[in-house]
Scaffold this motif. Sequence first.
Motif, PDB file in Angstrom:
ATOM      1  N   ALA A  95      19.506   8.145 -10.134  1.00 61.28           N
ATOM      2  CA  ALA A  95      19.085   7.810  -8.777  1.00 61.28           C
ATOM      3  C   ALA A  95      18.619   6.365  -8.872  1.00 61.28           C
ATOM      4  O   ALA A  95      17.841   6.029  -9.776  1.00 61.28           O
ATOM      5  CB  ALA A  95      17.946   8.713  -8.340  1.00 61.28           C
ATOM      6  N   PHE A  96      19.151   5.526  -7.996  1.00 64.06           N
ATOM      7  CA  PHE A  96      18.772   4.114  -7.981  1.00 64.06           C
ATOM      8  C   PHE A  96      18.192   3.745  -6.625  1.00 64.06           C
ATOM      9  O   PHE A  96      18.735   4.132  -5.586  1.00 64.06           O
ATOM     10  CB  PHE A  96      19.995   3.198  -8.160  1.00 64.06           C
ATOM     11  N   ALA A  97      17.111   2.964  -6.638  1.00 69.03           N
ATOM     12  CA  ALA A  97      16.684   2.232  -5.438  1.00 69.03           C
ATOM     13  C   ALA A  97      16.807   0.759  -5.803  1.00 69.03           C
ATOM     14  O   ALA A  97      16.376   0.333  -6.890  1.00 69.03           O
ATOM     15  CB  ALA A  97      15.255   2.592  -5.061  1.00 69.03           C
ATOM     16  N   ILE A  98      17.417  -0.017  -4.903  1.00 68.96           N
ATOM     17  CA  ILE A  98      17.845  -1.372  -5.247  1.00 68.96           C
ATOM     18  C   ILE A  98      17.485  -2.339  -4.119  1.00 68.96           C
ATOM     19  O   ILE A  98      17.652  -2.031  -2.936  1.00 68.96           O
ATOM     20  CB  ILE A  98      19.389  -1.391  -5.452  1.00 68.96           C
ATOM     21  N   LEU A  99      17.015  -3.527  -4.514  1.00 70.96           N
ATOM     22  CA  LEU A  99      16.856  -4.634  -3.559  1.00 70.96           C
ATOM     23  C   LEU A  99      17.910  -5.681  -3.880  1.00 70.96           C
ATOM     24  O   LEU A  99      18.206  -5.923  -5.057  1.00 70.96           O
ATOM     25  CB  LEU A  99      15.478  -5.309  -3.709  1.00 70.96           C
ATOM     26  N   CYS A 100      18.456  -6.319  -2.855  1.00 72.14           N
ATOM     27  CA  CYS A 100      19.392  -7.439  -3.037  1.00 72.14           C
ATOM     28  C   CYS A 100      18.765  -8.669  -2.390  1.00 72.14           C
ATOM     29  O   CYS A 100      18.352  -8.611  -1.220  1.00 72.14           O
ATOM     30  CB  CYS A 100      20.736  -7.113  -2.389  1.00 72.14           C
TER      31      CYS A 100
ATOM     32  N   PRO B  94       0.810  -1.223   0.000  1.00 74.67           N
ATOM     33  CA  PRO B  94       0.000   0.000   0.000  1.00 74.67           C
ATOM     34  C   PRO B  94       0.845   1.276   0.000  1.00 74.67           C
ATOM     35  O   PRO B  94       0.469   2.267  -0.632  1.00 74.67           O
ATOM     36  CB  PRO B  94      -0.815  -0.094   1.304  1.00 74.67           C
ATOM     37  N   TYR B  95       1.993   1.252   0.674  1.00 73.07           N
ATOM     38  CA  TYR B  95       2.867   2.430   0.684  1.00 73.07           C
ATOM     39  C   TYR B  95       3.421   2.701  -0.718  1.00 73.07           C
ATOM     40  O   TYR B  95       3.517   3.845  -1.156  1.00 73.07           O
ATOM     41  CB  TYR B  95       4.039   2.227   1.652  1.00 73.07           C
ATOM     42  N   LEU B  96       3.814   1.614  -1.401  1.00 68.28           N
ATOM     43  CA  LEU B  96       4.396   1.784  -2.737  1.00 68.28           C
ATOM     44  C   LEU B  96       3.347   2.306  -3.713  1.00 68.28           C
ATOM     45  O   LEU B  96       3.595   3.250  -4.470  1.00 68.28           O
ATOM     46  CB  LEU B  96       4.984   0.451  -3.244  1.00 68.28           C
ATOM     47  N   VAL B  97       2.150   1.704  -3.686  1.00 65.94           N
ATOM     48  CA  VAL B  97       1.101   2.108  -4.636  1.00 65.94           C
ATOM     49  C   VAL B  97       0.675   3.556  -4.358  1.00 65.94           C
ATOM     50  O   VAL B  97       0.550   4.363  -5.287  1.00 65.94           O
ATOM     51  CB  VAL B  97      -0.095   1.130  -4.575  1.00 65.94           C
ATOM     52  N   SER B  98       0.497   3.884  -3.082  1.00 62.84           N
ATOM     53  CA  SER B  98       0.052   5.256  -2.812  1.00 62.84           C
ATOM     54  C   SER B  98       1.168   6.248  -3.161  1.00 62.84           C
ATOM     55  O   SER B  98       0.899   7.341  -3.688  1.00 62.84           O
ATOM     56  CB  SER B  98      -0.471   5.380  -1.387  1.00 62.84           C
TER      57      SER B  98
ATOM     58  N   GLY C 182       5.863  -0.051 -12.020  1.00 61.67           N
ATOM     59  CA  GLY C 182       6.167  -1.397 -11.518  1.00 61.67           C
ATOM     60  C   GLY C 182       6.659  -1.361 -10.090  1.00 61.67           C
ATOM     61  O   GLY C 182       7.034  -0.304  -9.572  1.00 61.67           O
ATOM     62  N   ILE C 183       6.625  -2.546  -9.471  1.00 58.05           N
ATOM     63  CA  ILE C 183       7.155  -2.684  -8.104  1.00 58.05           C
ATOM     64  C   ILE C 183       7.978  -3.972  -8.007  1.00 58.05           C
ATOM     65  O   ILE C 183       7.761  -4.913  -8.784  1.00 58.05           O
ATOM     66  CB  ILE C 183       6.040  -2.719  -7.017  1.00 58.05           C
TER      67      ILE C 183
ATOM     68  N   GLU D 162      -1.806 -11.521  -2.179  1.00 60.33           N
ATOM     69  CA  GLU D 162      -1.340 -11.040  -0.872  1.00 60.33           C
ATOM     70  C   GLU D 162       0.162 -11.255  -0.782  1.00 60.33           C
ATOM     71  O   GLU D 162       0.638 -12.367  -1.025  1.00 60.33           O
ATOM     72  CB  GLU D 162      -2.038 -11.829   0.235  1.00 60.33           C
ATOM     73  N   PHE D 163       0.895 -10.220  -0.489  1.00 64.26           N
ATOM     74  CA  PHE D 163       2.345 -10.339  -0.366  1.00 64.26           C
ATOM     75  C   PHE D 163       2.739 -10.068   1.071  1.00 64.26           C
ATOM     76  O   PHE D 163       2.241  -9.125   1.685  1.00 64.26           O
ATOM     77  CB  PHE D 163       3.040  -9.320  -1.269  1.00 64.26           C
ATOM     78  N   ASN D 164       3.632 -10.929   1.552  1.00 59.67           N
ATOM     79  CA  ASN D 164       4.158 -10.711   2.883  1.00 59.67           C
ATOM     80  C   ASN D 164       5.515 -10.034   2.710  1.00 59.67           C
ATOM     81  O   ASN D 164       6.527 -10.707   2.572  1.00 59.67           O
ATOM     82  CB  ASN D 164       4.272 -12.068   3.592  1.00 59.67           C
ATOM     83  N   SER D 165       5.504  -8.716   2.623  1.00 55.44           N
ATOM     84  CA  SER D 165       6.731  -7.999   2.297  1.00 55.44           C
ATOM     85  C   SER D 165       6.787  -6.653   3.001  1.00 55.44           C
ATOM     86  O   SER D 165       5.930  -5.801   2.792  1.00 55.44           O
ATOM     87  CB  SER D 165       6.801  -7.765   0.785  1.00 55.44           C
ATOM     88  N   CYS D 166       7.821  -6.477   3.809  1.00 53.98           N
ATOM     89  CA  CYS D 166       8.001  -5.201   4.492  1.00 53.98           C
ATOM     90  C   CYS D 166       9.092  -4.372   3.821  1.00 53.98           C
ATOM     91  O   CYS D 166       9.582  -3.391   4.389  1.00 53.98           O
ATOM     92  CB  CYS D 166       8.384  -5.437   5.948  1.00 53.98           C
ATOM     93  N   LEU D 167       9.521  -4.810   2.627  1.00 52.65           N
ATOM     94  CA  LEU D 167      10.582  -4.116   1.896  1.00 52.65           C
ATOM     95  C   LEU D 167      10.262  -4.147   0.408  1.00 52.65           C
ATOM     96  O   LEU D 167      10.083  -5.229  -0.170  1.00 52.65           O
ATOM     97  CB  LEU D 167      11.929  -4.819   2.161  1.00 52.65           C
ATOM     98  N   GLY D 168      10.167  -2.975  -0.215  1.00 51.25           N
ATOM     99  CA  GLY D 168       9.865  -2.948  -1.649  1.00 51.25           C
ATOM    100  C   GLY D 168      10.275  -1.629  -2.286  1.00 51.25           C
ATOM    101  O   GLY D 168      10.533  -0.635  -1.595  1.00 51.25           O
ATOM    102  N   ILE D 169      10.370  -1.673  -3.632  1.00 49.91           N
ATOM    103  CA  ILE D 169      10.672  -0.466  -4.409  1.00 49.91           C
ATOM    104  C   ILE D 169       9.656  -0.339  -5.539  1.00 49.91           C
ATOM    105  O   ILE D 169       9.065  -1.346  -5.961  1.00 49.91           O
ATOM    106  CB  ILE D 169      12.114  -0.501  -4.996  1.00 49.91           C
TER     107      ILE D 169
END
Length: 223
Positions: A157-162, A15-19, A33-34, A62-69
């Motif tokens: 500017a990059f936001a990155i997940l590893c 919800p944070y990413l979409v909003s 995209g996310i 439903e995603f169980n995710s507390c980390l996203g970009i």
Amino acid sequence: MCGIIGYIGKENSVPYLVSGLKKLEYRGYDSAGIALHTEKGIEVLKATGRVCNLEKAIGEKEFNSCLGIGHTRWATHGDVSQCNAHPHLSYKGTFAVVHNGIIENYAALRDKLKDEGYAFVSDTDTEVAAHLLERDYNGSLISSLINTVKKLEGSFAFAILCKDLPDTLILIKKESPLIIGKSNEGFLVASDMNALSPFAVETVKMADGEIALVKKDSVSFFD
Ligand code: GLU
């Protein structure tokens, strides 16, 4: 140059990413995209057109995710398509990358990577950075990130997940804005101050040439 959003904290990131993406819509964009860090690894969802198309792709999942970009793209390299929409994955899927800006020397880097056997699934300059991150990744995150960034010319500017770091949101900035916002729930990051309101009680603008590692209750900066 379009929009970046990222979340790490105690809550579900979607919800944070979409909003946040909706608050970036006013800038104009062609796809969205996310990428989410979940118990399955990194999951990516993308759609061309409006953020509401991305919402349809997310649907009832439903995603169980507390980390996203997340990203709203304004194409500079490659057509408007789902393949070219961000986030982009590195060749083994270790990194997911969203990018604002232009990598000026992308063609030379892409040719070199192709000669080394790397396959590309998009026409973007961004995918070059994703593959370089994987190629330079030697277990020491900061020195790997610096090795990659040194090869890139242009603004970014990059936001990155590893995949190996379920507790870390990686940020890199050069000549393209990134702001980190803090609240009691965690951190929301964005390329535009508008996207952080009303979440953030405190904000920090990243400086040029800075890398930030954001965890759910702390941020470390490296120059
Ligand atoms: N150059 C990248 C692309 O064409 C990023 C564009 C943007 O800033 O939205 O995908």
